[in-house]
Scaffold this motif. Structure first.
Motif, mmCIF file in Angstrom:
data_model
loop_
_atom_site.group_PDB
_atom_site.id
_atom_site.type_symbol
_atom_site.label_atom_id
_atom_site.label_comp_id
_atom_site.label_asym_id
_atom_site.label_seq_id
_atom_site.Cartn_x
_atom_site.Cartn_y
_atom_site.Cartn_z
ATOM 1 N N GLN B 138 6.061 7.818 6.846
ATOM 2 C CA GLN B 138 5.933 7.683 5.465
ATOM 3 C C GLN B 138 7.425 7.664 4.866
ATOM 4 O OE1 GLN B 138 3.065 9.742 4.223
ATOM 5 N NE2 GLN B 138 4.278 8.830 2.538
ATOM 6 N N THR B 220 8.357 11.078 -3.764
ATOM 7 C CA THR B 220 7.120 11.704 -2.951
ATOM 8 C C THR B 220 6.524 12.978 -3.855
ATOM 9 O OG1 THR B 220 8.485 12.787 -1.498
ATOM 10 C CG2 THR B 220 7.354 10.720 -0.842
ATOM 11 N N ASP B 273 0.928 17.106 -2.876
ATOM 12 C CA ASP B 273 1.404 15.778 -3.288
ATOM 13 C C ASP B 273 1.806 15.061 -2.105
ATOM 14 O OD1 ASP B 273 3.510 17.320 -2.422
ATOM 15 O OD2 ASP B 273 4.662 16.994 -4.564
ATOM 16 N N ILE B 274 2.573 13.874 -1.900
ATOM 17 C CA ILE B 274 2.687 13.127 -1.051
ATOM 18 C C ILE B 274 3.777 13.937 -0.103
ATOM 19 C CG2 ILE B 274 3.993 11.207 0.151
ATOM 20 C CD1 ILE B 274 2.751 9.590 -2.359
ATOM 21 N N THR B 278 3.332 15.162 3.915
ATOM 22 C CA THR B 278 4.491 14.709 4.885
ATOM 23 C C THR B 278 5.020 16.059 5.400
ATOM 24 O OG1 THR B 278 4.992 13.057 3.443
ATOM 25 C CG2 THR B 278 6.435 13.320 5.350
ATOM 26 N N ASP B 373 3.741 3.055 -5.513
ATOM 27 C CA ASP B 373 3.387 4.109 -4.784
ATOM 28 C C ASP B 373 2.287 4.094 -3.954
ATOM 29 O OD1 ASP B 373 5.310 5.710 -5.898
ATOM 30 O OD2 ASP B 373 4.101 6.347 -7.770
ATOM 31 N N ALA B 376 2.872 4.544 0.049
ATOM 32 C CA ALA B 376 3.131 5.806 0.234
ATOM 33 C C ALA B 376 1.963 6.869 0.191
ATOM 34 C CB ALA B 376 4.218 6.470 -0.737
ATOM 35 N N THR B 377 1.053 6.366 -0.865
ATOM 36 C CA THR B 377 -0.059 7.176 -0.887
ATOM 37 C C THR B 377 -0.880 7.076 0.351
ATOM 38 O OG1 THR B 377 0.087 6.913 -3.293
ATOM 39 C CG2 THR B 377 -2.026 7.678 -2.422
ATOM 40 N N SER B 380 0.219 8.954 3.375
ATOM 41 C CA SER B 380 0.089 10.223 2.960
ATOM 42 C C SER B 380 -1.193 10.688 3.461
ATOM 43 C CB SER B 380 0.462 10.596 1.648
ATOM 44 O OG SER B 380 -0.460 10.455 0.746
#
Lengths: 175, 390, 591
Positions: B138, B220, B273-274, B278, B373, B376-377, B380
């Motif tokens: 992540q 994030t 959220d991310i 995480t 993003d 990362a999305t 995640s």
């Protein structure tokens, strides 16, 4: 769970009820009642979690079985709604309006089994197979072995022996 | 603090109805993947963008389609095992477990106590090695590659344990109908404990490196938010649901194997959220390490590890159908198995978490997000394409 | 939300700068596979029997069975060995786990570099590899994929057996039979061993699938007396059963019996498809209604021959009728089988001894072909002093009398001389008559030619076996047997490498008081029925007729089979002889 099954049986024509385990039942329903039953299960009985929709090819009966697997998140119950549809020109009412992810399952079924769900979003877009020009591959009449033999080049020089045949050849060829 | 916003005034804008004209030739279409370091495996996103904003995303899978479910039409039940593990590469054991459990349920086989514990152990080790890879990854999605090095090293150590227990590193093929294929080797527990101590250190250092990192937080926190109403609407499971405040965990909800004898409480957050997802998975590492220690302490020293089964060469599993599930590191992992009473399965259908997470949910989440993003999305959501295309 | 700690905290990673790297510098030498690692295959070529179960289970079709030099095809070993294709293998090791002998294993070696892709197809154990002597690696774990335990056969308790001739073995129930049949790997190694080459995997599959009619058809393809073989066959097939290498061999005989018992005799004609027979006008005469004669008769009859069997006794079945005690083979089984042959049109001429009631010459001239299945009727004498006295019997006639229902007074103590199946039968029958039974045998128990289950049964029923004994003299009193004197023997290894020989120990005389002595040291054929002109033409060797591959004797149009031809002297070999001769007669007369 028994109570829920009774409720359903009062309202719908259920042809078969299978108790797989205490908290997992499978019920069979006619094609025309299926979406209504699934809606009922979602809205009234609160089977709000849609797990999967998939097909089983009963080619010998000329039918596809569709299974809608629903889950009751708080009571921790599973119910599988089975319906059998004709294999020829297979079509089923879409359930995409009930859950967002149903459309994905229906799109895959269209591609892999050739079952149409008119009105389902993007149902005609290829899901995995781009440029596939054969019959839908998950149908049982699609022969993977034959396809691979026609499409690919088997490695030359392979041969195998059946022990019993080989022993006959070696030990008693004339009998 | 440094802050920069691009000039978006020249970007194409929506029409009076709030919709973009996709035929205007002013929008750019780009492919994110399949060859892209920020993509989780062999998949790609077909993005329509306006500047750096995503207007539409379509998930494309099929780059790793091996047609396993089709192949099982001509495999005997035991012959499914060498390939079923390959349905999910990073966490193969859930597949073996689900298929074994399904066959056992259909055939009415009770597995020995020892086998239950060994399976639990293997499933948790599997979760640990998956998390050790994905949690630091992540960070990787926002340019923090260091943690990945640490994680992969520790994952390798867990794979070493797998190697000595099961004979294989990635595809273990350890669980078969009736039980497992062997007992723990001598000294296994001690060696695993040595690894777990290193994981304990890693948990702290990755927190300092990633979770307590200003840049990571900036990238994030508040990004890729999932509202709680979506849980049922999109069939969201596992840590993603827990991130939105819904405690979903098959191990607790539908206890299987030895989980009812273990004490654990998976983390939960409402931020959704991310960062929250995480943080939850970082917590899952701690939970899993604790679970592994509990398993080692509680499991029997010896015992039968496999119940007798009919001859596997022509085993006709009784007619019936069943849905079996287990908790993978990504969430509920289910197999729908239909037997027609013959030597060959009629249907084995995998329903993995990514089937919705990476398709309908991701497509929805990426609308109006920023292309920076996307990676990362995806991470995640811990999407895994092999389980979509099987 | 952001604070100074969050900016400084990541810098903690710098402390790793002082740490030792964890990289393995030379992984090829410093990193061997785990002791259980599923690496490259090894195979113990001597142990492997080429049953191909590895090939069957391999889902990748990565294994082929190939013939290799220096490994011969022989009884219980197909001579084939697995060839692994590493272009297809996925190292799941199911082939190792399922291996019936445990010969196939894996090493923990996992690196192999070659420029030639063909290298990666190899025969483990034959193509020498550097990991062949590697001890570590995946071995067959301590569990089974194929059930190793045979379904128990229900038997009459040994204590209940005295005084009754009811069948001991009760037979499998459907569930038991299907469970036992399930253990078969269908390798087919047994087919070559079976003298009749029955399709054993085929009929076991029929049991598994519950298709008794198919099962019966398969049985009758090679054996028209399955009810008999299902009970008294010497089942040499079970000795080579692949499953037997890691557990109990399949109960092939009991499964055969199960099929035969399930189908009523009335159904046979329909199931076997012999509702009408097209006559071909040729005649075959058969001498002796033993298994070989009956077998020949069946196969000739269904092909349209006119078949006549001449039998000296009043019933058919030969040794199986007169020599095998009824607790092993109930009378009605034989009668039904013979009845079935009569029903399809085989003519039986009973109580007609060839050479006395009808001449061989007449039979020879009347028929287009003759099959001789006369068996070994004449017992060997022990050839010691006192054998002519009252109370000294021969096992064959003793068993015959019992089966005929005659009363035989054997007194309280009986000694049997011999160690074969006939000796066992005589001993166990004597036990049923209530006598105390001693069995005198020249060699050790493990040398006995009798089937191990017969020996076991004899022990169970209280027969006392005295091994390594050499009878010297039968002592009588008033013309009646009173005791037997014998010497103990020691086993002396044979210099030529044969089996050890019993040599009497001087001064070790023993005397055993007995009422009856039963000799069972073997039988021979009686060729008295043959006129000299024929006898001259039929060549024999040690009392057995010489036959060719087609079971044809040296005399034109005369075929022979059964004990009078082959050394194995069991029903199944006789049945195979009959079948082979029938095929040859058909070829001779019709083609």
């Amino acid at each position: 769970m028994k109570e829920i099954i009774n409720n359903i049986q009062e309202k719908f024509k259920i042809s078969e009820v299978t108790e797989q385990r205490e908290n997992q039942y499978f019920i069979s329903v006619e094609k025309k009642d299926t979406i209504q039953l699934v809606t009922y299960l979602k809205d009234i009985e609160k089977f709000t979690n849609f797990i999967l929709l998939t097909a089983v090819d009963w080619i010998e009966k000329g039918q596809f079985q569709l299974t809608y697997m629903l889950n009751h998140p708080s009571k921790k119950l599973d119910i599988g709604v089975r319906t059998f549809i004709e294999r020829e020109n297979a079509t089923m009412d879409s359930a995409h309006h009930l859950w967002e992810h149903v459309a994905t399952f229906q799109r895959e079924l269209k591609e892999m089994f050739g079952i149409d769900f008119p009105g389902s979003p993007r149902v005609d877009e290829p899901f995995l197979l781009e440029g596939w020009d054969n019959i839908p591959p998950m149908r049982r009449d699609f022969d993977t072995k034959k396809y691979s033999e026609e499409t690919y080049f088997p490695r030359p020089g392979r041969s195998t022996n059946d022990p019993a045949e080989h022993m006959k050849k070696k030990l008693y060829p004339n009998e | 603090m440094f802050h920069w916003t691009p000039d978006r005034s020249a970007f194409p804008t929506a029409g009076p109805d709030g919709k973009f004209d996709f035929d205007s030739h002013k929008l750019v279409k780009i492919w994110h993947g399949p060859n892209h370091p920020g993509v989780t495996g062999n998949m790609s996103l077909e993005l329509t963008i306006s500047g750096d904003e995503v207007l539409e995303s379509k998930t494309h899978v099929g780059y790793l389609h091996r047609g396993f479910e089709k192949l099982y039409e001509r495999r005997t039940w035991i012959q499914c095992f060498p390939t079923v593990v390959r349905m999910c590469v990073p966490e193969s054991d859930s597949n073996e477990y689900n298929l074994s459990a399904g066959i056992e349920e259909l055939a009415g086989i009770e597995i020995p106590e020892m086998a239950k514990w060994l399976r639990t152990l293997v499933l948790e080790m599997s979760r640990l090695q998956a998390l050790l890879r994905i949690v630091p990854a992540q960070g990787g999605t926002v340019g923090l590659g260091l943690g990945v090095q640490w994680g992969v090293y520790l994952r390798d150590l867990i794979l070493d344990r797998f190697e000595e227990l099961t004979g294989g590193r990635i595809y273990h093929m350890y669980m078969i109908p009736g039980g497992v294929r062997g007992l723990l080797p001598d000294g296994f527990k001690e060696r695993l404990e040595e690894n777990l101590i290193l994981v304990d250190e890693f948990v702290l250092s990755i927190k300092r490196l990633m979770l307590d990192n200003a840049v990571f937080k900036k990238r994030t926190v508040g990004i890729a938010h999932i509202p709680v109403e979506w849980i049922d609407k999109y069939g969201i499971v596992g840590f993603v649901a827990r991130g939105a405040g819904v405690k979903k965990d098959v191990r607790l909800d539908y206890p299987y194997l030895a989980y009812d004898q273990l004490d654990f409480d998976p983390a939960i957050s409402t931020d959704s959220d991310i960062y929250a997802r995480t943080w939850i998975r970082w917590n899952d590492i701690i939970t899993t390490v604790d679970l592994l220690r509990q398993i080692m302490a509680k499991m029997p020293k010896k015992g039968e590890f496999k119940a007798p089964t009919p001859n596997v060469l022509h085993w006709q599993v009784p007619k019936g159908e069943v849905y079996v599930r287990s908790e993978s590191s990504r969430g509920e992992y289910g197999f729908y198995i239909v037997s027609d009473g013959s030597k060959y399965p009629r249907r084995i259908n995998l329903r993995g978490p990514s089937y919705t997470h990476a398709v309908s949910l991701l497509e929805k989440m990426l609308v109006n997000s920023n292309i920076s993003d996307i990676a990362a999305t995806m991470v995640s959501l811990q999407t895994c394409p092999p389980e979509i295309e099987r | 939300m952001m604070n100074l700690k969050d900016i400084l905290s990541p810098f903690s990673a710098w402390r790793n700068l002082l740490k030792e790297p964890v990289t393995i510098k030379d992984p090829l030498t410093e990193r061997p596979g785990a002791p259980r690692y599923r690496g490259f295959h090894k195979n113990d070529i001597e142990k492997c029997i080429g049953c191909g179960t590895c090939e069957t289970i391999c889902e990748n079709e990565a294994i082929d069975l190939v013939a290799v030099a220096n490994v011969d095809t022989k009884n219980g070993d197909s001579g084939l060995r697995p060839l692994v294709d590493y272009g297809r293998c996925c190292w799941c090791a199911l082939c190792v786990d399922v291996c019936t002998t445990g010969s196939l294993t894996m090493s923990n070696e996992y690196t192999w570099v070659s420029n030639d892709p063909e290298d990666f197809r190899y025969i483990p154990g034959v193509d020498k590899k550097e990991w062949d002597n590697n001890d570590l690696g995946w071995k067959k774990p301590d569990y089974t994929l194929i059930p190793t335990e045979r379904m128990d056969m229900e038997e009459m308790e040994p204590s209940e057996r005295e005084g009754t001739f009811l069948e001991i073995v009760r037979g499998y129930s459907r569930a038991q039979a299907e469970k036992e049949a399930d253990r078969c790997t269908e390798c087919g190694l047994c087919v070559a061993t079976c003298p009749a080459h029955m399709d054993i995997p085929g009929y076991i599959r029929a049991v598994r699938e519950g298709d008794m009619e198919e099962g019966l058809r398969l049985l009758y393809e090679t054996n028209p007396l399955p009810e008999i073989c299902g009970r008294v066959c010497t089942h040499r097939c079970e000795e080579v059963c692949a499953v037997g290498h890691s557990g109990d061999p399949l109960a092939i005989r009991w499964l055969k019996r199960y099929i035969a018992d399930q189908v009523p005799f009335e159904e046979y004609k329909r199931i076997l498809g012999i509702t009408s027979i097209e006559e071909n006008g040729k005649k075959v005469g058969i001498i002796g209604a033993g298994p070989s004669g009956l077998s020949a008769a069946y196969y000739l009859r269904i092909r349209g021959f006119e078949v006549t069997i001449y039998e000296a006794k009043s019933k058919g079945g030969g040794m199986t009728m007169y020599g095998i005690p009824k607790y092993r083979l109930p009378m009605n089984m034989l009668e039904s089988e013979i009845g079935f042959l009569e029903e399809i049109g085989v003519k039986f001429v009973y109580e007609t001894r060839v050479g006395e009631d009808i001449s061989f010459d007449e039979i020879y001239k009347k028929h287009d072909a003759v099959f001789v299945g006369i068996g070994f009727e004449k017992p060997y004498k022990i050839n010691i002093k006192g054998e002519e006295q009252k109370g000294a019997l021969q096992a064959i006639s003793f068993l015959d009398d019992i089966n005929k229902g005659k009363k035989v007074d054997i007194g309280k103590k009986v000694a049997i001389v011999g160690g074969g199946n006939v000796a066992m039968d005589a001993a166990r029958v004597a036990r049923r008559l209530g006598a105390e039974v001693y069995m005198l045998y020249r060699r050790r128990v493990e040398d006995m030619p009798a089937d191990s289950e017969e020996i076991h049964g004899a022990y169970e029923e209280g027969v006392q076996i005295i091994p390594q004994t050499i009878p010297v003299e039968i002592i009588g009193e008033g013309g009646k047997v009173k005791s037997i004197q014998y010497l103990m023997a020691e086993m002396v290894p044979d210099e030529k490498g044969g089996r050890p020989k019993p040599v009497p120990i001087e001064g070790s005389e023993q005397v055993l008081e007995i009422d009856t002595l039963i000799g069972a040291i073997g039988q021979e054929a009686d060729y008295g029925f043959l006129p000299q002109e024929y006898l001259d033409k039929i060549e024999t060797n040690r009392g057995r007729m010489l036959v060719d591959n087609n079971n044809k004797t040296t005399l034109d149009k005369v075929y022979a089979g059964g004990d009078a031809v082959n050394k194995t002297a069991d029903a199944i070999s006789a049945i195979a002889d009959g079948h082979r001769a029938a095929d040859a007669i058909e070829r001779m007369l019709l083609v």
